[in-house]
Design a protein around this motif. Sequence first.
Motif, PDB file in Angstrom:
ATOM      1  N   VAL A  73       7.035   5.408  -1.560  1.00 35.96           N
ATOM      2  CA  VAL A  73       7.215   4.021  -1.953  1.00 35.96           C
ATOM      3  C   VAL A  73       8.702   3.656  -2.082  1.00 35.96           C
ATOM      4  O   VAL A  73       9.099   2.545  -1.703  1.00 35.96           O
ATOM      5  CB  VAL A  73       6.399   3.715  -3.238  1.00 35.96           C
ATOM      6  CG1 VAL A  73       6.991   4.379  -4.469  1.00 35.96           C
ATOM      7  CG2 VAL A  73       6.246   2.231  -3.443  1.00 35.96           C
ATOM      8  N   GLU A  74       9.539   4.573  -2.556  1.00 33.49           N
ATOM      9  CA  GLU A  74      10.971   4.246  -2.671  1.00 33.49           C
ATOM     10  C   GLU A  74      11.605   4.043  -1.303  1.00 33.49           C
ATOM     11  O   GLU A  74      12.390   3.102  -1.104  1.00 33.49           O
ATOM     12  CB  GLU A  74      11.716   5.377  -3.404  1.00 33.49           C
ATOM     13  CG  GLU A  74      11.474   5.414  -4.908  1.00 33.49           C
ATOM     14  CD  GLU A  74      11.811   4.094  -5.586  1.00 33.49           C
ATOM     15  OE1 GLU A  74      10.956   3.597  -6.366  1.00 33.49           O
ATOM     16  OE2 GLU A  74      12.886   3.526  -5.324  1.00 33.49           O
ATOM     17  N   THR A 115       0.768  -1.241   0.000  1.00 34.87           N
ATOM     18  CA  THR A 115       0.000   0.000   0.000  1.00 34.87           C
ATOM     19  C   THR A 115       0.805   1.300   0.000  1.00 34.87           C
ATOM     20  O   THR A 115       0.237   2.344  -0.326  1.00 34.87           O
ATOM     21  CB  THR A 115      -0.965   0.021   1.211  1.00 34.87           C
ATOM     22  OG1 THR A 115      -0.197  -0.091   2.403  1.00 34.87           O
ATOM     23  CG2 THR A 115      -1.968  -1.115   1.127  1.00 34.87           C
ATOM     24  N   ALA A 165       2.564   2.864  -2.016  1.00 37.34           N
ATOM     25  CA  ALA A 165       2.542   3.665  -3.246  1.00 37.34           C
ATOM     26  C   ALA A 165       1.443   4.733  -3.190  1.00 37.34           C
ATOM     27  O   ALA A 165       1.521   5.754  -3.866  1.00 37.34           O
ATOM     28  CB  ALA A 165       2.321   2.765  -4.452  1.00 37.34           C
ATOM     29  N   VAL A 166       0.433   4.492  -2.379  1.00 38.66           N
ATOM     30  CA  VAL A 166      -0.669   5.458  -2.281  1.00 38.66           C
ATOM     31  C   VAL A 166      -0.174   6.762  -1.650  1.00 38.66           C
ATOM     32  O   VAL A 166      -0.772   7.826  -1.828  1.00 38.66           O
ATOM     33  CB  VAL A 166      -1.849   4.859  -1.478  1.00 38.66           C
ATOM     34  CG1 VAL A 166      -3.024   5.825  -1.413  1.00 38.66           C
ATOM     35  CG2 VAL A 166      -2.302   3.567  -2.144  1.00 38.66           C
ATOM     36  N   ASP A 200       2.695   8.266  -2.418  1.00 38.84           N
ATOM     37  CA  ASP A 200       3.147   9.075  -3.554  1.00 38.84           C
ATOM     38  C   ASP A 200       1.950   9.667  -4.281  1.00 38.84           C
ATOM     39  O   ASP A 200       1.946  10.839  -4.683  1.00 38.84           O
ATOM     40  CB  ASP A 200       3.970   8.216  -4.515  1.00 38.84           C
ATOM     41  CG  ASP A 200       5.233   7.666  -3.860  1.00 38.84           C
ATOM     42  OD1 ASP A 200       5.127   7.011  -2.802  1.00 38.84           O
ATOM     43  OD2 ASP A 200       6.318   7.879  -4.405  1.00 38.84           O
TER      44      ASP A 200
END
Lengths: 624, 96
Positions: A276-277, A244, A246-247, A249
């Motif tokens: 996310v990174e 999750t 990535a949400v 970003d």
Amino acid sequence: MLKGGYTGRILRVNLTDKTFTEENTSEELARNFIGGAGFGVKILFDEVPAGADPLGPENKLIFAVGPFTGTAVPCASRMAVTAKSPLTGAVGMALSGGYFPAELKFAGYDALIIEGSSDKPVYLWIDDGKVSFRSAEILWGTRTFDCQQIIKDELRDQNIRVACIGPAGENLSKIACIINERRAVGRKGLGAVMGSKNLKAIAVRGSGEVPVFDEEAFKEARSVMNKAMKESHVLYPSFSHTGTPAVMDLTCELGIFATKNWSATGQWAPVETLGVEANNSRKIGRERCYNCPVGCSQLKLAREGSYAGTLTEGPEFESIYSLGGQTGVGNIDAVIAADRLCDELGVDTMSAGVAVGFAMELFERGILTKEDTDGVELRFGNDEAMMELLLKIAYRRGLGEVLADGVKAAAAKIGKSAERYAMHIKGLELPAYDVRGAKAHGLNYATSYTGADHNRGYAFQEIFGIPVPYAVDRFAIEGKGKLTKWNQDVRCVTCDCATMCAFILDMALPDIAVQNTADLMKSLTGLEFTAADVEAVGERVNNLARVFNVLSGFTRDDDTFPERILTEPLKEGNSKGQYISREDLNKMLNEYYAAREWTMQGVPTEEKLLSLGLESAAAALKKK
Amino acid sequence: MITVKVRAVAGMAKLLEGSEQSVSLEKDSRIVDLLDALVMKYGQPFAEKIYKSKTGEVNNEIRLLLNGRDIAFLNGLDTKLKEGDSLSLIPPLAGG
């Protein structure tokens, strides 16, 4: 007659008498409520008076899996836990996944109803239909991971699944959760309900199998689901690898990642340190629920500073929001450590993080002083202070005593206009998305039957741009009432009742979920279900829960937003200038109530309730 | 000439050598012109992501926002750009 999917048995346990009985799962219950949250809300409505003390013996704790659980349907090891919430006083329903739900089904039960309360700490041991009450006196005080391991050792079976509370639940913190494996029945203070019953844990082991009515048709319906999952451009290509985070970003780019107690959305958007990174840099492995081919849970290891070496399953996006965004702690290792600490203590990461952020803003504004914070500089970004405060919340020490019951109660205790900064709806702390920039998502927060609860009616049209049932402008006001009803009803039945992981709905099935659920139900259970029948179950559960809340004293006035959302436009970012005025809220509410066929006071009409077969609810409202 | 920003979210940043770029365009350029300029600058890997290979249409899995607004609610790819505008390129993603 139930010919598949269901075990056909509900276990009822009385902790006061230390007795148990088994009941049949009726066809009527299955047909009208399917399972999961449907069973929970129905049983709660029938058996718990709306005025019951949530921490008293009259409240019941209902664990309900769905007909899909434990079958070959992927991503269905989910259970709904329902009670009257001590945090909100409304229906409290939260779900978790992992392995415990499937195990409960294999042990022979569609649902487990826990009544009364034990005089001494106990845990329940369900061993393939054999039920016993075991002393939890030496376990009382243990953190959740240790508790699970000690029980497995005591019962000499490492494959037992355990759901338990930690110190937060034992101390009746109204933001306490229930933990199974490393998963959480996170919200609404259900851990405190368990603690109030002196129930430390439920251990379960099962070897049963779930019968299937029509194997061929079931396989065909599953293949439709599997195909849609494979064709998703998100599910396997990215979500299974990143989970999750990535949400983060995405919401930062949309300008709706709420930070610093909702005072800095769009202004402070820490993608570099919490996105996310950053999360991927800490990943050392993954976890999955029973029978899930996606495996989205990421195992992360903190690497730097005093947090180095701390492992967590997560942190999920909402925990990054609450323990990082809300507190101003832009440090992924600290957030990993805080996530783990909350799980061990058995406290909801979301409510806890928002509570800490709330206290930080009060300190920054001088409403709380060092005298209140035991000498700590409780400013945004102070990660050490956050970690210390999470412990204090679980043990009700110092400022933790004030925050342990959530921001609404804390604001009432603190006074000095603290309530202006308390970010909750109906007592439930707000989830991540700053709804000033996503209006239907906001309307769901305002109207959901559990309080500000993103998962009850997630507006994926606004957040992910998914054009199902149609494309939606996140800033628009019109049309949001109708859309919110659809989001709530569809998500309720396909995810919370069936049960099924909501990520599969969003990422693979949004346009076919209702029909697919009907096809899976028919082939698995032998019960006739059309798409319209399925959608009606979602509507039925939302209406019944609403009636429970009305009887508990909730009105239209409670379908609202904190002052900040109603009066403070966003200052920066890609949602700059947006907010939801009272006028716009009223417009959306009017449209929502009309779509639901409720009165303009937000009360389900008799006509609506009777059309859904909810005669007892209609009668109860008449009596009020 | 106008200068606009291009912001690449999550995985898109790898294709554009970073999460934020400035691009100079002719006045009255449209979003489609900006995408063409990016293809000129970043070549095949970017083109493959942003365009459907068979039809040459823009891949609608990539979400395009102009100043935070989905371009479907503006004038789509024909939307005119002005000085200081910011185009976000968001790959398919979801979560909780």
